[in-house]
Design a protein around this motif. Structure first.
Motif, PDB file in Angstrom:
ATOM      1  N   ASP A   1      -9.478  98.544  80.429  1.00 24.51           N
ATOM      2  CA  ASP A   1     -10.423  99.389  79.707  1.00 24.51           C
ATOM      3  C   ASP A   1     -10.404  99.062  78.223  1.00 24.51           C
ATOM      4  N   VAL A   2     -11.542  99.300  77.587  1.00 29.83           N
ATOM      5  CA  VAL A   2     -11.620  99.032  76.164  1.00 29.83           C
ATOM      6  C   VAL A   2     -12.339 100.182  75.464  1.00 29.83           C
ATOM      7  N   TYR A   3     -11.931 100.446  74.224  1.00 25.78           N
ATOM      8  CA  TYR A   3     -12.592 101.456  73.395  1.00 25.78           C
ATOM      9  C   TYR A   3     -13.212 100.733  72.216  1.00 25.78           C
ATOM     10  N   ALA A   4     -14.534 100.890  72.032  1.00 23.34           N
ATOM     11  CA  ALA A   4     -15.208 100.174  70.952  1.00 23.34           C
ATOM     12  C   ALA A   4     -15.725 101.150  69.907  1.00 23.34           C
ATOM     13  N   MET A   5     -15.497 100.813  68.646  1.00 18.82           N
ATOM     14  CA  MET A   5     -15.922 101.693  67.553  1.00 18.82           C
ATOM     15  C   MET A   5     -16.884 100.987  66.612  1.00 18.82           C
ATOM     16  N   ALA A   6     -17.791 101.774  66.025  1.00 17.74           N
ATOM     17  CA  ALA A   6     -18.685 101.257  64.986  1.00 17.74           C
ATOM     18  C   ALA A   6     -19.061 102.400  64.070  1.00 17.74           C
ATOM     19  N   HIS A   7     -19.064 102.136  62.773  1.00 16.95           N
ATOM     20  CA  HIS A   7     -19.450 103.140  61.764  1.00 16.95           C
ATOM     21  C   HIS A   7     -18.720 104.463  61.936  1.00 16.95           C
ATOM     22  N   GLY A   8     -17.456 104.416  62.237  1.00 15.41           N
ATOM     23  CA  GLY A   8     -16.655 105.635  62.318  1.00 15.41           C
ATOM     24  C   GLY A   8     -16.840 106.418  63.596  1.00 15.41           C
ATOM     25  N   GLU A   9     -17.575 105.856  64.533  1.00 13.35           N
ATOM     26  CA  GLU A   9     -17.760 106.593  65.783  1.00 13.35           C
ATOM     27  C   GLU A   9     -17.361 105.752  66.987  1.00 13.35           C
ATOM     28  N   LEU A  10     -17.050 106.460  68.069  1.00  8.11           N
ATOM     29  CA  LEU A  10     -16.735 105.773  69.320  1.00  8.11           C
ATOM     30  C   LEU A  10     -18.049 105.418  69.993  1.00  8.11           C
ATOM     31  N   VAL A  11     -18.242 104.128  70.258  1.00  7.35           N
ATOM     32  CA  VAL A  11     -19.510 103.691  70.812  1.00  7.35           C
ATOM     33  C   VAL A  11     -19.391 103.464  72.312  1.00  7.35           C
ATOM     34  N   TYR A  12     -18.219 103.080  72.746  1.00  6.93           N
ATOM     35  CA  TYR A  12     -18.045 102.782  74.171  1.00  6.93           C
ATOM     36  C   TYR A  12     -16.606 103.013  74.578  1.00  6.93           C
ATOM     37  N   SER A  13     -16.431 103.599  75.759  1.00  7.01           N
ATOM     38  CA  SER A  13     -15.105 103.575  76.353  1.00  7.01           C
ATOM     39  C   SER A  13     -15.292 103.378  77.847  1.00  7.01           C
ATOM     40  N   GLY A  14     -14.631 102.393  78.386  1.00  4.61           N
ATOM     41  CA  GLY A  14     -14.804 102.114  79.808  1.00  4.61           C
ATOM     42  C   GLY A  14     -14.313 100.725  80.154  1.00  4.61           C
ATOM     43  N   LYS A  15     -14.797 100.211  81.275  1.00  2.00           N
ATOM     44  CA  LYS A  15     -14.344  98.911  81.774  1.00  2.00           C
ATOM     45  C   LYS A  15     -14.643  97.788  80.782  1.00  2.00           C
ATOM     46  N   THR A  16     -13.645  96.946  80.557  1.00  2.00           N
ATOM     47  CA  THR A  16     -13.809  95.840  79.620  1.00  2.00           C
ATOM     48  C   THR A  16     -14.911  94.890  80.090  1.00  2.00           C
ATOM     49  N   SER A  17     -14.905  94.567  81.395  1.00  2.00           N
ATOM     50  CA  SER A  17     -15.862  93.589  81.892  1.00  2.00           C
ATOM     51  C   SER A  17     -17.291  94.088  81.686  1.00  2.00           C
ATOM     52  N   GLU A  18     -17.502  95.397  81.899  1.00  2.00           N
ATOM     53  CA  GLU A  18     -18.853  95.942  81.726  1.00  2.00           C
ATOM     54  C   GLU A  18     -19.301  95.886  80.273  1.00  2.00           C
ATOM     55  N   PHE A  19     -18.340  96.125  79.384  1.00  2.00           N
ATOM     56  CA  PHE A  19     -18.682  96.077  77.955  1.00  2.00           C
ATOM     57  C   PHE A  19     -19.230  94.708  77.583  1.00  2.00           C
ATOM     58  N   PHE A  20     -18.521  93.669  77.981  1.00  2.00           N
ATOM     59  CA  PHE A  20     -18.940  92.327  77.566  1.00  2.00           C
ATOM     60  C   PHE A  20     -20.176  91.838  78.331  1.00  2.00           C
ATOM     61  N   GLU A  21     -20.546  92.563  79.403  1.00  3.19           N
ATOM     62  CA  GLU A  21     -21.761  92.171  80.111  1.00  3.19           C
ATOM     63  C   GLU A  21     -23.005  92.752  79.447  1.00  3.19           C
ATOM     64  N   SER A  22     -22.809  93.705  78.529  1.00  5.47           N
ATOM     65  CA  SER A  22     -23.968  94.313  77.895  1.00  5.47           C
ATOM     66  C   SER A  22     -24.184  93.746  76.488  1.00  5.47           C
ATOM     67  N   PRO A  23     -25.173  92.854  76.351  1.00  8.25           N
ATOM     68  CA  PRO A  23     -25.400  92.223  75.042  1.00  8.25           C
ATOM     69  C   PRO A  23     -25.703  93.255  73.947  1.00  8.25           C
ATOM     70  N   SER A  24     -26.404  94.341  74.303  1.00  5.07           N
ATOM     71  CA  SER A  24     -26.773  95.318  73.275  1.00  5.07           C
ATOM     72  C   SER A  24     -25.533  96.036  72.756  1.00  5.07           C
TER      73      SER A  24
ATOM     74  N   ILE B   1      -4.040  99.973  76.047  1.00  6.32           N
ATOM     75  CA  ILE B   1      -5.358 100.382  75.583  1.00  6.32           C
ATOM     76  C   ILE B   1      -5.750  99.543  74.374  1.00  6.32           C
ATOM     77  N   ALA B   2      -6.976  98.989  74.402  1.00 13.26           N
ATOM     78  CA  ALA B   2      -7.423  98.182  73.265  1.00 13.26           C
ATOM     79  C   ALA B   2      -8.551  98.892  72.536  1.00 13.26           C
ATOM     80  N   ILE B   3      -8.474  98.892  71.206  1.00 19.47           N
ATOM     81  CA  ILE B   3      -9.569  99.409  70.392  1.00 19.47           C
ATOM     82  C   ILE B   3     -10.161  98.237  69.621  1.00 19.47           C
ATOM     83  N   ILE B   4     -11.484  98.062  69.754  1.00 18.58           N
ATOM     84  CA  ILE B   4     -12.118  96.942  69.058  1.00 18.58           C
ATOM     85  C   ILE B   4     -13.226  97.437  68.138  1.00 18.58           C
ATOM     86  N   GLY B   5     -13.684  96.577  67.264  1.00 21.96           N
ATOM     87  CA  GLY B   5     -14.762  96.913  66.328  1.00 21.96           C
ATOM     88  C   GLY B   5     -14.633  96.080  65.073  1.00 21.96           C
ATOM     89  N   GLN B   6     -15.670  96.119  64.246  1.00 23.36           N
ATOM     90  CA  GLN B   6     -15.660  95.334  63.013  1.00 23.36           C
ATOM     91  C   GLN B   6     -14.665  95.900  62.014  1.00 23.36           C
TER      92      GLN B   6
END
Lengths: 254, 260, 278
Positions: A205-228, A32-37
């Motif tokens: 799968d990837v879990y993405a965090m920003a400002h102390g909150e979980l912003v995304y959890s799901g398929k890695t490929s889908e995450f990187f396909e969404s520029p927003s 499991i990977a957790i990413i974010g600034q």
């Protein structure tokens, strides 16, 4: 099956207005990977998952048990954590003793302790540095050592804070292989990382965090396909994706 | 850099920031000497009260409590040992079953304990109301060579640095399975094996710091002495008064020892 | 070429005290000043040792057995170290250990080196703000250095060194703790540093290929390749267990070569490969 569940988790460091807020989150066996600034709350989440810090409210459960009950007096077998800075982790006089330290806290025979220590140091490529003082190692070797200490005791849940930081290419491949091996044998391997190419290549799968909150959890490929999404989380595209995209754009323009 | 808000700050700063570092250091010396000159337990208690007021009025009492907690452990051990085994023990104070505690030993230990508390609290006042850079700047302005200032500062702050390292190592130990240690003996047991690595780690940090300071030319003769941004209350007068008091107190102590 | 615009390493060897094997083995090369030089290699290849020699730490502060010549323009760390040190900025691998420990604020920390060089406080103040802005620290000037994150500490260490505008900048893995956006910003800044000579050790080979003028590759203390990134990567691609840039791997997969027969290592070069077919 080891399944970690987080519900309505809230945590604030005393005297700090930064807070972590997670409504719902589950982790199961595997990588499991957790990413974010920097400052997104990744390390704080890892601390909470390790039970070193207690949430202000909400609950973390493992296999249906409250995290603290799950850990009980079996922390070593249940949860392992490496800090971002290996210097904060190391406190023995030699490389060998550092790895043995955890094993000796468990009911293992002397021969077993020796065997496992040697095996793990071989795996991470530090076998020939066994008797050296950890402070004589290079930074990347210390990082490898801190990983080895956790891997040696084989806890159910392994938490790594940027394990690839300052590692060279051969070491990265070794660590990836170790993570994969553990994940395939039913361990939960949770990793914070800034290496997006590694995430894309190795993590489904990837879990993405920003400002102390979980912003995304799901398929890695889908995450990187969404520029927003990528922008909201404040990371960059994997270099491989970026190059492909740039090239496509260039060819289309022509 | 002289910034307007810095100038303003001088007027609104709390009293303990308007006293210069050397005065505070001399204050530690005077209080320590005084506690050694006094032999009456009540006078010692008054001295403790005075240092507590010092901390209370500077708003640093809360943060000094931890240091006191550590002292309490030492003092308890002293009371126990001296109460039982002090060579001049004669008068029975009380007994717990077959164990007898004597008045002389308890008084002696209490006296020593008070002195420790005075020193710890006074030092705490200094540490909590000054910063490394303020001290360094002040001493440099007073004409001390920067290298000497640096050496002095590294000695003063080696203990806090070691405490910080100890905390980190303890956290690492907790992360790796050693539970929260409840009893002091258990605590001691987990600290003992890491003492050497602790020293090595702290030395390692000092080494890399000294390399970097040399690279950054801290011994350069061209070094600009930075202007003090702060003005201090009657620093010269305080220095003289406290310096003189220290000398008198040393004299008293010496005289007392001779006439014993 | 003017000797004062040359970097010369001649038969440079280093052996640490108490060690049998040399950490650097007879390194010889020349390069022009004013370039960005990326130093890459695996663990124990000698990258950090080379940085320590270039910064003069070895042998001036940490004594070691050193032989050979090192010359950056008119300066040599083996001759007049004080003078040399004045013209070189150094960012160590252990950035937290690099901080003076004598500063209450980020501002004071950046000013430390300037004050040491005898700059007046007003002058220093200007340089501090300029350096802080370059590293994106302008909002943190009043913060205490020990409250910064790892990535911010690295930017502080860099700002402290560029503040006195050294001709030569030596950086050992300066982005290891930065997040992706921070790293990208750093390399963009680096690409714009045109007049300085910069030595940078990094694992970010993709970024180095884009911006570096030269790559030096070390392996077990020996220099195995040096020159333009394009030539160097193509030279070391086989037979060494090194990370290869994404562009190179992709070009190889697509079978796209430059007219010279080499696989591209930069995005612009890869694009160029497609032009040639039209």
């Amino acid at each position: 099956m080891t399944k970690i569940e987080i519900n309505d988790l809230k945590f604030t460091y005393p005297g700090d207005n930064f807070g972590l807020k997670i409504k719902h989150l589950t982790f199961s066996e595997g990588m499991i990977a957790i990413i974010g600034q920097n400052g997104a709350g990744k390390s704080t989440l890892l601390r909470l998952l390790s039970g070193l810090n207690q949430p202000d409210s909400g609950e973390i459960t493992v296999e249906g048990q409250n995290l603290n009950d799950y850990i009980g007096d079996k922390r070593l077998e249940r949860i392992g954590l490496t800090f971002q800075d290996p210097n904060d982790q190391i406190f023995n006089a030699t490389v060998k003793k550092e790895v043995e330290w955890g094993l000796r806290q468990m009911d293992k025979s002397e021969t077993e302790v020796e065997r496992i220590t040697e095996e793990v140091l071989q795996e991470v490529g530090l076998a020939d540095k066994m008797d050296e003082n950890p402070y004589d190692l290079s930074l990347s070797e210390r990082k490898l050592l801190s990983i080895a200490t956790v891997v040696a005791v084989r806890p159910k849940i392994l938490l790594f804070d940027e394990p690839m930081m300052s590692l060279d290419w051969p070491s990265r491949k070794k660590i990836t292989a170790i993570f994969r091996y553990l994940a395939d044998r039913g361990h939960v391997v949770i990793t914070i990382t800034h290496d997006m190419d590694w995430v894309l290549e190795e993590y489904e799968d990837v879990y993405a965090m920003a400002h102390g909150e979980l912003v995304y959890s799901g398929k890695t490929s889908e995450f990187f396909e969404s520029p927003s999404l990528v922008e909201e989380v404040g990371v960059l595209l994997p270099k491989a994706t970026e190059v492909k995209r740039e090239l496509d754009r260039y060819l289309k323009e022509k | 850099m002289e910034k307007p808000e810095m100038m303003q700050e001088n007027l609104t700063r709390p009293w303990h920031e308007r006293i210069d570092p050397v005065t505070k250091l001399l204050l530690i010396a005077v209080l320590t000497l005084l506690s050694f000159v006094l032999t009456n337990i009540f006078a010692e208690a008054a001295l403790i009260l005075a240092t507590i007021f010092l901390l209370l009025f500077s708003g640093k009492l809360g943060s000094s409590m931890k240091a006191l907690g550590f002292c309490a452990f030492m003092i308890l051990t002293m009371l126990l040992i001296q109460g039982l085994f002090y060579p001049h023990n004669e008068t029975l104070a009380f007994s717990l079953g077959a164990i007898a505690f004597y008045q002389e030993g308890l008084t002696y230990a209490a006296l020593l304990g008070c002195r420790i508390i005075v020193i710890v609290l006074a030092t705490n006042f200094f540490m909590r109301t000054t910063t490394i850079s303020e001290n360094a700047k002040y001493l440099e302005n007073a004409g001390m060579k920067y290298k000497t200032v640096y050496l002095l500062m590294s000695v003063c702050y080696i203990l806090p640095q070691m405490m910080q390292n100890l905390k980190k190592i303890q956290l690492a130990q907790r992360a790796r399975g050693i539970g929260e240690q409840k009893s002091l003996i258990q605590k001691f047991k987990t600290i003992l094996p890491i003492l050497i690595p602790l020293v090595i780690k702290t030395l390692d940090q000092s080494m890399s710091r000294s390399i970097s300071l040399q690279l950054r030319n801290f011994e350069s003769k061209k070094r600009t002495v930075r202007a003090l941004r702060r003005t201090y209350l009657m620093d010269k007068m305080f220095h003289r008064a406290l310096g003189l008091t220290s000398i008198i107190l040393i004299g008293c102590k010496v005289w007392m020892l001779i006439n014993k | 070429m003017d000797a004062n615009q040359q970097i010369v390493l001649d038969n440079l060897s280093v052996r640490y005290r108490g060690e049998d094997e040399e950490a650097l083995k007879g390194i010889s090369l020349t390069a022009k000043t004013g370039q960005i030089i990326g130093i890459i290699g695996n663990s124990r290849s000698g990258k950090t040792t080379l940085c320590d020699v270039l910064s003069g730490i070895i042998p001036n502060i940490v004594s070691s057995h050193v032989s050979g010549t090192v010359r950056l323009g008119e300066f040599s760390p083996f001759e007049a170290f004080d003078e040399y040190n004045f013209h070189t900025g150094v960012v160590l691998q252990n950035t937290a250990g690099q901080l003076s420990g004598l500063s209450d604020t980020v501002f004071d920390e950046i000013a430390f080196g300037l004050i040491n060089q005898g700059m007046s406080e007003e002058e220093a103040s200007k340089s501090v703000v300029r350096a802080a802005c370059q590293m994106g620290l302008e909002d943190l000037l009043e913060q205490a250095p020990d409250t910064l994150s790892g990535g911010q500490t690295q930017r502080l260490a860099i700002a402290s060194e560029i503040a006195f505008d050294p001709e030569f900048l030596i950086m050992d893995d300066p982005t290891s703790q930065m997040d992706p956006v921070g790293r990208k910003e750093f390399f963009e800044w680096l690409a714009g540093c045109s007049e300085k000579t910069i030595f940078i050790v990094s694992n970010e080979v993709d970024d180095l290929c884009e911006i570096a003028d030269q790559l030096w590759v070390l392996e077990k203390g020996e220099l195995i390749a040096s020159g333009k990134p394009l030539d160097v990567i193509n030279q070391v691609a086989e037979g060494h267990d090194l990370y290869l840039p994404v562009v190179y791997r992709m070009a190889k997969e697509l079978g796209k070569k430059l007219p010279s027969g080499l696989f591209p290592v930069k995005l612009s070069e890869l694009k160029g490969c497609f032009d040639d077919q039209n």
